[in-house]
Design an enzyme around this catalytic site. Structure first.
Site, PDB file in Angstrom:
ATOM      1  N   GLY B  40     -20.403   2.502  51.577  1.00 15.16           N
ATOM      2  CA  GLY B  40     -20.006   1.920  50.294  1.00 15.16           C
ATOM      3  C   GLY B  40     -19.146   2.889  49.533  1.00 15.16           C
ATOM      4  N   LYS B  46     -25.619   4.309  47.088  1.00 14.26           N
ATOM      5  CA  LYS B  46     -26.087   4.824  48.373  1.00 14.26           C
ATOM      6  C   LYS B  46     -27.135   5.920  48.196  1.00 14.26           C
ATOM      7  CE  LYS B  46     -21.962   6.177  49.706  1.00 14.26           C
ATOM      8  NZ  LYS B  46     -21.081   5.957  48.566  1.00 14.26           N
ATOM      9  N   GLU B 169     -24.605  11.605  53.032  1.00 13.87           N
ATOM     10  CA  GLU B 169     -23.273  12.183  53.284  1.00 13.87           C
ATOM     11  C   GLU B 169     -23.378  13.525  54.010  1.00 13.87           C
ATOM     12  OE1 GLU B 169     -20.270  10.953  51.829  1.00 13.87           O
ATOM     13  OE2 GLU B 169     -21.040   9.461  50.441  1.00 13.87           O
TER      14      GLU B 169
HETATM   15  N1  LIG Z   1     -29.390  10.641  37.597  1.00 14.71           N
HETATM   16  C1  LIG Z   1     -28.674   9.595  37.196  1.00 14.71           C
HETATM   17  N2  LIG Z   1     -28.738   9.160  35.927  1.00 14.71           N
HETATM   18  C2  LIG Z   1     -28.034   8.079  35.535  1.00 14.71           C
HETATM   19  N3  LIG Z   1     -27.242   7.352  36.313  1.00 14.71           N
HETATM   20  C3  LIG Z   1     -27.125   7.726  37.584  1.00 14.71           C
HETATM   21  C4  LIG Z   1     -27.832   8.854  38.102  1.00 14.71           C
HETATM   22  N4  LIG Z   1     -27.533   8.991  39.413  1.00 14.71           N
HETATM   23  C5  LIG Z   1     -26.670   7.991  39.690  1.00 14.71           C
HETATM   24  N5  LIG Z   1     -26.419   7.230  38.607  1.00 14.71           N
HETATM   25  C6  LIG Z   1     -25.547   6.030  38.569  1.00 14.71           C
HETATM   26  O1  LIG Z   1     -26.036   5.080  39.486  1.00 14.71           O
HETATM   27  C7  LIG Z   1     -24.974   4.481  40.225  1.00 14.71           C
HETATM   28  C8  LIG Z   1     -25.174   4.696  41.708  1.00 14.71           C
HETATM   29  O2  LIG Z   1     -25.130   6.085  41.975  1.00 14.71           O
HETATM   30  P1  LIG Z   1     -25.336   6.712  43.403  1.00 14.71           P
HETATM   31  O3  LIG Z   1     -25.351   8.181  43.232  1.00 14.71           O
HETATM   32  O4  LIG Z   1     -26.497   6.087  44.067  1.00 14.71           O
HETATM   33  O5  LIG Z   1     -23.978   6.268  44.134  1.00 14.71           O
HETATM   34  P2  LIG Z   1     -23.409   6.729  45.536  1.00 14.71           P
HETATM   35  O6  LIG Z   1     -23.108   5.480  46.281  1.00 14.71           O
HETATM   36  O7  LIG Z   1     -24.314   7.710  46.188  1.00 14.71           O
HETATM   37  O8  LIG Z   1     -22.043   7.439  45.140  1.00 14.71           O
HETATM   38  P3  LIG Z   1     -21.328   8.714  45.816  1.00 14.71           P
HETATM   39  O9  LIG Z   1     -20.593   8.210  47.008  1.00 14.71           O
HETATM   40  O10 LIG Z   1     -20.389   9.155  44.728  1.00 14.71           O
HETATM   41  O11 LIG Z   1     -22.377   9.717  46.111  1.00 14.71           O
HETATM   42  C9  LIG Z   1     -23.703   5.109  39.702  1.00 14.71           C
HETATM   43  O12 LIG Z   1     -23.138   4.206  38.792  1.00 14.71           O
HETATM   44  C10 LIG Z   1     -24.149   6.365  39.002  1.00 14.71           C
HETATM   45  O13 LIG Z   1     -23.327   6.634  37.910  1.00 14.71           O
HETATM   46 MG   LIG Z   2     -24.161   9.760  46.608  1.00 16.55          MG
END
Ligand SMILES: Nc1ncnc2c1ncn2[C@@H]1O[C@H](COP(=O)(O)OP(=O)(O)OP(=O)(O)O)[C@@H](O)[C@H]1O
Ligand SMILES: [Mg+2]
Lengths: 280, 281
Positions: B40, B46, B169
């Site tokens: 994604g 993720k 990742e």
């Molecule tokens: N600790 C946190 N507090 C508040 N919001 C968060 C937190 N961690 C993630 N988010 C929000 O939740 C959503 C999903 O985040 P997540 O980290 O799971 O995405 P991801 O798919 O792992 O992205 P990436 O590829 O950048 O790592 C995002 O909109 C992010 O801003």
């Molecule tokens: Mg992430």
């Protein structure tokens, strides 16, 4: 599970409301005016206009009133403690008794007004922080404090330090949260054992955190230096603060409100107090 | 025996003005020895999902099952169940705290109360599985190269002998050779019987190695299927931030203009199919 963070009172919530668009200097000054007025209020009915004022502010900043109220959670313990202290330890006419704890009329009134005052204080501070981005907040503070420059007070360095600190506090909480989780997922146990064991259990959290903070600080310093930051040197601004008519209007409104509240305390609140043979 | 997440919903900062939904009804299933890739765009949830699989977050709704047992995050049983699921965080080397690699890898097993003599064997086995030579055990983890640090971090998780390995990742920040070596290593670990859930935005690697894929977008599960199915889905419905390998894109385009070419994930297989198609023309 949330392991760290959530300690700050009111985090900036980006928005485009009237309050958001005000000059930070105006908001900081208005907050001080309001907090001063709040300190002049002492009996429970005094706070009626203040609650309405808070509701109006929340309306004008398009932040739900319930979330404004909730932003005081980090200091809830302090408030409950103050209320309890006032409730049980104020001498006066007794209403009832719970074992060795005496509740008096005066105690009830004092507890209520102390609790309300503290809570409202936190709420107004939270309103300020929720509607002002850290950047513009420290910008405003720098400008407000600029007269101190004559006294050789390093105003812009202080402001830069504050900007950086404000910018990094949430990041730091996030990182702490992440490291805590990572160690928990490797079986770290922060909840069992005596004080020594528990303290030792935090080493695997503190070491990576320090490493990270120092690495960050070094990166930031290099990045700032390579972009020609010189402490104390005059700097131009990307978005110079502009004081507009609405800022003056907002500030005047706050002052008028404080005067109104003083008058209210003097007359209306006194009338309510005598009418409601308060408390009970 | 499987690791299952069922219709997980989760919001950060629940109940405050900063609340924002991160997952909306996402399900994952991985059986023993399977390899699931979660792909994604950035911010699609993720990492949030990965943390749920390790019982670090409590879902607003939905449930996590590990080997048939429903896991309740925060309960006493959660700690035991968590042990079966190893989680390698994004940039895991930022969690290092020990002075030697040996101590770092030994952290997890000693937290689980492994005896001293067993500990050494456990550390050696984990290091070997992660492709580290025994000499590295004495070095300072902060002084290793990026690729080696990543291996140490992964070794420190497989040292708890989990049945499922969730990697967030794992190849982020590595160079091409590092990515290749690490992927090879993961394949070996998996051949040893460990199930892998890999979070990635590298579609090529996901298509090549996994046996199931899950595509997330803005916290929603938009597709789940085998790499072949996912590739042909993505060829028709492009998702922001996910770039299909050129060959798959090409095959997708050919299909759209009426050629009956199968979309197959592996590049050799794809080449075969293409030359087969070419012969028919
Ligand atoms: N600790 C946190 N507090 C508040 N919001 C968060 C937190 N961690 C993630 N988010 C929000 O939740 C959503 C999903 O985040 P997540 O980290 O799971 O995405 P991801 O798919 O792992 O992205 P990436 O590829 O950048 O790592 C995002 O909109 C992010 O801003
Ligand atoms: Mg992430």
């Amino acid at each position: 599970m949330k392991f760290a963070g959530g300690f700050s009172i009111g985090q900036f919530i980006p928005g485009e409301s009237f309050v958001h668009s005000l000059d930070p200097r105006c908001k900081i000054a208005a907050a001080f005016v309001l907090l001063g007025g709040l300190f002049a209020s002492s009996s429970p009915p005094d706070f009626i206009p203040w609650i309405l004022c808070l509701a109006a502010c929340s309306r004008a900043s398009r932040i739900r009133f319930s979330s404004v109220l909730r932003s005081g959670r980090p200091v809830l313990f302090l408030i409950v403690f103050t209320v309890a202290l006032n409730l049980f330890w104020t001498p006066g006419r007794e209403i009832f008794r719970l074992g060795f704890l005496r509740v008096t009329q005066e105690g009830l009134a004092a507890a209520l007004s102390m609790g309300l005052r503290l809570y409202l204080l936190v709420m107004f501070a939270a309103m300020l922080m929720m509607t002002t981005s850290p950047m513009s907040f420290s910008d405003g503070l720098e400008r407000l404090m600029s007269p101190l420059r004559r006294l050789r007070f390093p105003v812009s360095e202080m402001a830069m330090m504050m900007t950086i600190a404000l910018r990094f506090i949430p990041t730091l909480f996030e990182e702490t949260d992440r490291i805590l989780k990572a160690q928990i997922s490797r079986g770290a146990d922060f909840e069992s054992g005596g004080i020594l064991k528990r303290t030792r259990a935090f080493i695997p959290v503190l070491v990576p955190l320090f490493v990270l903070v120092f690495a960050r600080a070094e990166n930031l310093a290099t990045a700032m230096e390579s972009r020609c930051y010189v402490p104390g040197a005059p700097r131009t601004r990307l978005n110079p603060l502009e004081w507009s008519r609405r800022d003056t209007a907002a500030l005047v409104c706050s002052a008028v409100f404080v005067i109104f509240s003083l008058l209210w305390n003097r007359h209306a609140a006194a009338a309510i107090s005598s009418f409601v043979t308060w408390p009970v | 025996m499987s690791l299952t997440a069922e219709k997980i919903t989760y919001s950060y900062n629940e109940g405050t003005a900063a609340e924002r939904p991160a997952l909306r009804g996402v399900s994952v299933f991985v059986g023993r020895g399977g390899w699931v890739s979660v792909v994604g765009h950035t911010g699609s949830g993720k990492s949030t999902l990965a943390q749920h699989l390790n019982l670090l977050l409590t879902p607003k709704s939905g449930k996590i099952e590990i080997d048939g047992k429903t896991a309740v995050p925060g309960s006493s049983g959660a700690r035991e169940l968590r042990r079966k699921v190893g989680l390698v965080f994004q940039y895991p080397e930022t969690q290092f705290f020990a002075e030697t690699v040996r101590e770092e890898i030994g952290f997890a097993p000693s937290n689980w109360g492994l005896k001293k003599d067993e500990l050494e064997d456990c550390v050696r086995a984990a290091a070997a599985a992660a492709g580290l030579t025994p000499e590295v055990l004495e070095s300072n983890p902060f002084r290793l190269s990026g690729g080696q640090r990543r291996r140490v971090a992964i070794a420190s998780v497989i040292a708890m002998k989990p049945d499922y390995l969730v990697l967030d990742e794992p190849t982020a920040g590595l160079d091409a050779a590092g990515v290749r070596d690490l992927t090879r290593m993961l394949n070996e670990i998996r051949a040893g019987g460990l199930a892998v859930v890999q979070v990635t935005h590298d579609l090529k690697s996901a298509l090549e190695h996994s046996d199931m894929m899950l595509v997330l977008e803005k916290g929603r599960e938009i597709y789940a299927g085998t790499p072949e199915e996912t590739a042909s889905y993505l060829a028709e419905h492009p998702v922001k931030g996910l770039v299909l390998p050129p060959l798959v894109r090409f095959a997708g385009r050919m299909r759209q203009s009426g050629f009956d070419i199968p979309i197959i994930s592996g590049i050799p297989a794809m080449l075969g199919a293409l030359s087969e198609g070419a012969r028919r023309i």
